[in-house]
Write a protein that holds these residues in place. Structure first.
Motif, PDB file in Angstrom:
ATOM      1  N   LEU A 251       0.804  -1.219   0.000  1.00  0.00           N
ATOM      2  CA  LEU A 251       0.000   0.000   0.000  1.00  0.00           C
ATOM      3  C   LEU A 251       0.838   1.270   0.000  1.00  0.00           C
ATOM      4  CD1 LEU A 251      -2.810  -1.017   2.519  1.00  0.00           C
ATOM      5  CD2 LEU A 251      -2.873  -1.071   0.030  1.00  0.00           C
ATOM      6  N   SER A 252       2.109   1.178   0.407  1.00  0.00           N
ATOM      7  CA  SER A 252       2.943   2.375   0.458  1.00  0.00           C
ATOM      8  C   SER A 252       3.334   2.865  -0.929  1.00  0.00           C
ATOM      9  CB  SER A 252       4.216   2.105   1.268  1.00  0.00           C
ATOM     10  OG  SER A 252       5.001   1.107   0.660  1.00  0.00           O
ATOM     11  N   ILE A 253       3.259   2.001  -1.941  1.00  0.00           N
ATOM     12  CA  ILE A 253       3.637   2.416  -3.292  1.00  0.00           C
ATOM     13  C   ILE A 253       2.724   3.529  -3.798  1.00  0.00           C
ATOM     14  CG2 ILE A 253       3.916   1.644  -5.679  1.00  0.00           C
ATOM     15  CD1 ILE A 253       4.667  -1.109  -4.615  1.00  0.00           C
ATOM     16  N   PRO A 254       1.389   3.347  -3.827  1.00  0.00           N
ATOM     17  CA  PRO A 254       0.532   4.466  -4.245  1.00  0.00           C
ATOM     18  C   PRO A 254       0.567   5.629  -3.263  1.00  0.00           C
ATOM     19  CG  PRO A 254      -0.799   2.642  -3.448  1.00  0.00           C
ATOM     20  CD  PRO A 254       0.599   2.127  -3.580  1.00  0.00           C
ATOM     21  N   PHE A 255       0.762   5.332  -1.956  1.00  0.00           N
ATOM     22  CA  PHE A 255       0.829   6.413  -0.967  1.00  0.00           C
ATOM     23  C   PHE A 255       2.007   7.342  -1.264  1.00  0.00           C
ATOM     24  CE2 PHE A 255       2.686   8.055   2.963  1.00  0.00           C
ATOM     25  CZ  PHE A 255       1.622   8.791   3.458  1.00  0.00           C
ATOM     26  N   LEU A 256       3.150   6.770  -1.610  1.00  0.00           N
ATOM     27  CA  LEU A 256       4.322   7.588  -1.908  1.00  0.00           C
ATOM     28  C   LEU A 256       4.110   8.404  -3.172  1.00  0.00           C
ATOM     29  CD1 LEU A 256       7.202   5.082  -1.052  1.00  0.00           C
ATOM     30  CD2 LEU A 256       6.545   7.112   0.222  1.00  0.00           C
ATOM     31  N   PHE A 257       3.479   7.814  -4.180  1.00  0.00           N
ATOM     32  CA  PHE A 257       3.216   8.573  -5.401  1.00  0.00           C
ATOM     33  C   PHE A 257       2.227   9.706  -5.139  1.00  0.00           C
ATOM     34  CE2 PHE A 257       5.295   5.189  -7.665  1.00  0.00           C
ATOM     35  CZ  PHE A 257       5.745   5.775  -8.843  1.00  0.00           C
ATOM     36  N   GLY A 258       1.229   9.450  -4.267  1.00  0.00           N
ATOM     37  CA  GLY A 258       0.303  10.521  -3.918  1.00  0.00           C
ATOM     38  C   GLY A 258       0.969  11.614  -3.110  1.00  0.00           C
ATOM     39  N   GLY A 259       1.824  11.231  -2.165  1.00  0.00           N
ATOM     40  CA  GLY A 259       2.545  12.229  -1.380  1.00  0.00           C
ATOM     41  C   GLY A 259       3.541  13.022  -2.186  1.00  0.00           C
ATOM     42  N   ALA A 260       3.943  12.469  -3.335  1.00  0.00           N
ATOM     43  CA  ALA A 260       4.913  13.168  -4.175  1.00  0.00           C
ATOM     44  C   ALA A 260       4.335  14.450  -4.770  1.00  0.00           C
ATOM     45  CB  ALA A 260       5.393  12.254  -5.296  1.00  0.00           C
ATOM     46  N   TYR A 261       3.016  14.581  -4.810  1.00  0.00           N
ATOM     47  CA  TYR A 261       2.418  15.797  -5.372  1.00  0.00           C
ATOM     48  C   TYR A 261       2.904  17.031  -4.604  1.00  0.00           C
ATOM     49  CZ  TYR A 261      -0.856  13.705  -8.690  1.00  0.00           C
ATOM     50  OH  TYR A 261      -1.407  13.064  -9.770  1.00  0.00           O
ATOM     51  N   ILE A 262       2.719  17.000  -3.274  1.00  0.00           N
ATOM     52  CA  ILE A 262       3.096  18.157  -2.463  1.00  0.00           C
ATOM     53  C   ILE A 262       4.608  18.275  -2.373  1.00  0.00           C
ATOM     54  CG2 ILE A 262       2.966  19.161  -0.153  1.00  0.00           C
ATOM     55  CD1 ILE A 262       0.248  17.855   0.172  1.00  0.00           C
ATOM     56  N   THR A 263       5.282  17.147  -2.168  1.00  0.00           N
ATOM     57  CA  THR A 263       6.737  17.178  -2.004  1.00  0.00           C
ATOM     58  C   THR A 263       7.423  17.703  -3.250  1.00  0.00           C
ATOM     59  OG1 THR A 263       6.571  15.285  -0.507  1.00  0.00           O
ATOM     60  CG2 THR A 263       8.748  15.808  -1.395  1.00  0.00           C
ATOM     61  N   GLU A 264       7.010  17.234  -4.405  1.00  0.00           N
ATOM     62  CA  GLU A 264       7.628  17.699  -5.644  1.00  0.00           C
ATOM     63  C   GLU A 264       7.357  19.181  -5.879  1.00  0.00           C
ATOM     64  OE1 GLU A 264       7.556  13.510  -8.193  1.00  0.00           O
ATOM     65  OE2 GLU A 264       6.596  15.307  -9.000  1.00  0.00           O
ATOM     66  N   TYR A 265       6.190  19.627  -5.489  1.00  0.00           N
ATOM     67  CA  TYR A 265       5.872  21.049  -5.672  1.00  0.00           C
ATOM     68  C   TYR A 265       6.740  21.922  -4.767  1.00  0.00           C
ATOM     69  CZ  TYR A 265       3.054  25.251  -6.216  1.00  0.00           C
ATOM     70  OH  TYR A 265       2.639  26.537  -6.479  1.00  0.00           O
ATOM     71  N   ILE A 266       6.950  21.485  -3.524  1.00  0.00           N
ATOM     72  CA  ILE A 266       7.759  22.265  -2.581  1.00  0.00           C
ATOM     73  C   ILE A 266       9.206  22.351  -3.045  1.00  0.00           C
ATOM     74  CG2 ILE A 266       8.708  22.292  -0.238  1.00  0.00           C
ATOM     75  CD1 ILE A 266       6.098  21.025   0.697  1.00  0.00           C
ATOM     76  N   PHE A 267       9.750  21.240  -3.507  1.00  0.00           N
ATOM     77  CA  PHE A 267      11.164  21.196  -3.886  1.00  0.00           C
ATOM     78  C   PHE A 267      11.378  21.406  -5.383  1.00  0.00           C
ATOM     79  CE2 PHE A 267      11.080  18.919   0.141  1.00  0.00           C
ATOM     80  CZ  PHE A 267      12.205  19.413   0.780  1.00  0.00           C
ATOM     81  N   ASN A 268      10.325  21.809  -6.095  1.00  0.00           N
ATOM     82  CA  ASN A 268      10.429  22.060  -7.535  1.00  0.00           C
ATOM     83  C   ASN A 268      11.047  20.860  -8.249  1.00  0.00           C
ATOM     84  OD1 ASN A 268      10.093  23.591  -9.874  1.00  0.00           O
ATOM     85  ND2 ASN A 268      12.127  24.499  -9.735  1.00  0.00           N
ATOM     86  N   TRP A 269      10.603  19.687  -7.867  1.00  0.00           N
ATOM     87  CA  TRP A 269      11.114  18.449  -8.442  1.00  0.00           C
ATOM     88  C   TRP A 269      10.351  18.152  -9.741  1.00  0.00           C
ATOM     89  CZ3 TRP A 269      15.229  15.667  -6.787  1.00  0.00           C
ATOM     90  CH2 TRP A 269      15.409  14.389  -7.334  1.00  0.00           C
ATOM     91  N   PRO A 270      11.041  17.946 -10.848  1.00  0.00           N
ATOM     92  CA  PRO A 270      10.358  17.832 -12.151  1.00  0.00           C
ATOM     93  C   PRO A 270       9.759  16.458 -12.398  1.00  0.00           C
ATOM     94  CG  PRO A 270      12.727  17.625 -12.456  1.00  0.00           C
ATOM     95  CD  PRO A 270      12.515  17.900 -10.982  1.00  0.00           C
ATOM     96  N   GLY A 271       8.812  16.050 -11.562  1.00  0.00           N
ATOM     97  CA  GLY A 271       8.208  14.734 -11.694  1.00  0.00           C
ATOM     98  C   GLY A 271       6.724  14.812 -11.962  1.00  0.00           C
ATOM     99  N   MET A 272       6.045  13.677 -11.810  1.00  0.00           N
ATOM    100  CA  MET A 272       4.620  13.607 -12.111  1.00  0.00           C
ATOM    101  C   MET A 272       3.784  14.317 -11.056  1.00  0.00           C
ATOM    102  SD  MET A 272       3.928   9.859 -13.755  1.00  0.00           S
ATOM    103  CE  MET A 272       4.053   9.031 -12.180  1.00  0.00           C
ATOM    104  N   GLY A 273       4.302  14.444  -9.836  1.00  0.00           N
ATOM    105  CA  GLY A 273       3.552  15.164  -8.816  1.00  0.00           C
ATOM    106  C   GLY A 273       3.360  16.622  -9.152  1.00  0.00           C
ATOM    107  N   SER A 274       4.451  17.277  -9.515  1.00  0.00           N
ATOM    108  CA  SER A 274       4.345  18.682  -9.927  1.00  0.00           C
ATOM    109  C   SER A 274       3.532  18.804 -11.210  1.00  0.00           C
ATOM    110  CB  SER A 274       5.739  19.288 -10.115  1.00  0.00           C
ATOM    111  OG  SER A 274       6.497  18.543 -11.054  1.00  0.00           O
ATOM    112  N   LEU A 275       3.640  17.810 -12.102  1.00  0.00           N
ATOM    113  CA  LEU A 275       2.814  17.812 -13.315  1.00  0.00           C
ATOM    114  C   LEU A 275       1.338  17.728 -12.956  1.00  0.00           C
ATOM    115  CD1 LEU A 275       2.418  17.572 -16.401  1.00  0.00           C
ATOM    116  CD2 LEU A 275       2.730  15.095 -16.151  1.00  0.00           C
ATOM    117  N   GLY A 276       1.001  16.925 -11.943  1.00  0.00           N
ATOM    118  CA  GLY A 276      -0.388  16.804 -11.533  1.00  0.00           C
ATOM    119  C   GLY A 276      -0.954  18.106 -11.008  1.00  0.00           C
ATOM    120  N   ILE A 277      -0.181  18.818 -10.186  1.00  0.00           N
ATOM    121  CA  ILE A 277      -0.648  20.099  -9.656  1.00  0.00           C
ATOM    122  C   ILE A 277      -0.807  21.117 -10.782  1.00  0.00           C
ATOM    123  CG2 ILE A 277       0.004  22.061  -8.203  1.00  0.00           C
ATOM    124  CD1 ILE A 277       1.189  20.143  -6.234  1.00  0.00           C
ATOM    125  N   GLN A 278       0.157  21.169 -11.695  1.00  0.00           N
ATOM    126  CA  GLN A 278       0.043  22.079 -12.835  1.00  0.00           C
ATOM    127  C   GLN A 278      -1.177  21.746 -13.685  1.00  0.00           C
ATOM    128  OE1 GLN A 278       3.797  21.617 -14.841  1.00  0.00           O
ATOM    129  NE2 GLN A 278       4.981  22.399 -13.104  1.00  0.00           N
TER     130      GLN A 278
END
Length: 319
Positions: A251-278
Motif C-alpha cells: 500500500l505504500s507504493i501508491p501512498f508515496l506517489f500521492g505524497g509526491a504531489y506536495i513534495t515535488e511542488y515544494i522542492f520544484n522536483w520535475p516529476g509527475m507530482g508537480s505535473l499533476g498540480i500544474q
C-alpha cells in the motif's frame, strides 16, 4: 501461484473500468472546463463552438467517456489542451524523476523503519523505545509541506549543505560519480520528507508485530534451548512478524506517489507530482485522467505484490 496471478489480473479489469468511470464523472462535476483557460476576447462565439466540437465537449457525457476509454485501450492517453502534446509523452518525460524520488523514499522507509521497529520491540519500555515512539508520532503527524520548508530553511539556507530545489545543479556538466553525487544531494531532502510518514508507520507495525511474535511459545522454546538471542529475533521472530508489514509494503507504493504531489511542488522536483498540480490548475483533464489511471494501476499492482510476498514470508499461505 501462476493461476492466482492470472486470475487477479483478470479481476483487475472491471475494477479499472469502475475507477475510470468514477474519475471521469468527478472531472465532469468539477466547475469549469478546459475551454475557460483558452478564452480570448478576439475569438468569436462561432469559433469557440467549433473548438468545443473538435474537442468533443458538446457530446453527451457517456459518449465522451467511451471515446476516451476507446483511445486509452489503443494506447492513446489523449493530448494536452493548451499545447497539443501527447499525454503519454508528457508522463514518460516526468516518470524517471518521480521514480527516483519515490524509489529513494521507499528504500529509506523500509531500510530504516524495520530495524527501528525491531529495536523498539526488543527494548520494550526502555528509553530507546520511548524516544522512537515519540519520533513515530511526530513522523505521522507533521505536515509534509511544513517539514519540507523547515528542512530547506535549516540545511539549504542556514547551513548551505544541500540545494534548495531541483533535480540537478543548473549549468553543471557532471558525469559519472560527480553526476550521481549531484543527484544524491538534490534527492536527500525531498526523499526524507516523503519517506518520514512511512518510516513511522513501518516502525510501529514492526514493533507491534514483533511483540506479538516474541510472546509465542516457539520463541520462548528457542530461547530456553539457549539459541543466540539475535538469531532467534532476526531469523525466527522477524520473518513471521513481517506479514503485517508486507501489507504496508504494497500500500505504500501508491501512498508515496500521492505524497509526491506536495513534495515535488515544494522542492520544484520535475516529476509527475508537480505535473499533476500544474494540470489541476490548468484544467488539463486528459493529463489528470491519465495520472489517476496510472495511480490506480499502482494500487492494484501493490496489492498483488503484497499477496505474492505473503506466500514468501509464510510458507503456510497458499493460493
Amino acid at each position: 501461484m501462476k493461476k492466482y496471478i492470472i486470475k487477479r489480473l483478470i479481476q483487475s479489469i472491471p475494477i479499472l473500468l469502475g475507477i475510470t468511470i468514477m474519475t471521469f464523472a468527478i472531472m465532469q462535476l468539477a466547475p469549469g472546463n478546459p475551454m475557460e483557460t483558452m478564452i480570448n476576447p478576439k475569438i468569436s462565439p462561432e469559433e469557440m463552438q467549433k473548438m468545443r466540437d473538435s474537442m468533443g465537449l458538446n457530446e453527451p457525457i457517456h459518449i465522451q467517456y467511451f471515446n476516451w476509454i476507446k483511445e486509452v485501450v489503443q494506447g492513446n492517453l489523449g493530448y494536452t489542451v493548451k499545447t497539443g502534446q501527447p499525454v503519454s509523452e508528457l508522463i514518460l518525460e516526468r516518470l524517471p524523476a518521480t521514480l527516483l524520488l519515490t524509489g529513494s523514499a521507499f528504500v529509506m522507509a523500509f531500510v530504516i523503519g524495520i530495524p527501528l521497529g525491531v529495536y523498539s520491540a526488543t527494548h520494550r519500555y526502555k528509553a530507546g523505545d520511548y524516544l522512537l515512539t515519540v519520533f513515530s508520532f511526530i513522523g505521522i503527524s507533521i505536515p509534509s509541506f511544513f517539514l519540507g520548508l523547515g528542512l530547506i530553511f535549516i540545511f539549504a539556507l542556514k547551513l548551505g549543505w544541500l540545494p534548495t530545489s531541483g533535480m540537478l545543479t543548473i549549468g553543471a556538466d557532471y558525469t559519472g560519480f560527480a553526476l550521481a553525487g549531484d543527484y544524491l544531494k538534490h534527492v536527500i531532502m525531498p526523499a526524507t520528507v516523503l519517506a518520514l510518514p512511512t518510516i513511522a508507520v513501518v516502525m510501529r507495525f514492526t514493533r507491534s508485530s514483533m511483540l506479538e511474535v516474541l510472546n509465542q511459545d516457539y520463541i520462548r522454546t528457542a530461547n530456553a534451548k539457549g539459541l543466540d538471542k539475535n538469531k532467534v529475533n532476526l531469523k525466527h521472530a522477524l520473518r513471521n512478524a513481517l506479514i503485517p508489514v508486507i501489507t504496508i509494503f504494497g500500500l505504500s507504493i501508491p501512498f508515496l506517489f500521492g505524497g509526491a504531489y506536495i513534495t515535488e511542488y515544494i522542492f520544484n522536483w520535475p516529476g509527475m507530482g508537480s505535473l499533476g498540480i500544474q494540470s489541476i490548475v490548468a484544467r488539463e483533464y486528459p493529463v489528470i485522467m491519465a495520472l489517476n489511471l496510472f495511480t490506480s494501476v499502482l494500487v492494484m499492482s501493490g496489492n498483488l505484490i503484497a499477496d505474492i510476498m505473503y506466500a514468501w514470508a509464510d510458507p503456510r499461505i497458499r493460493y
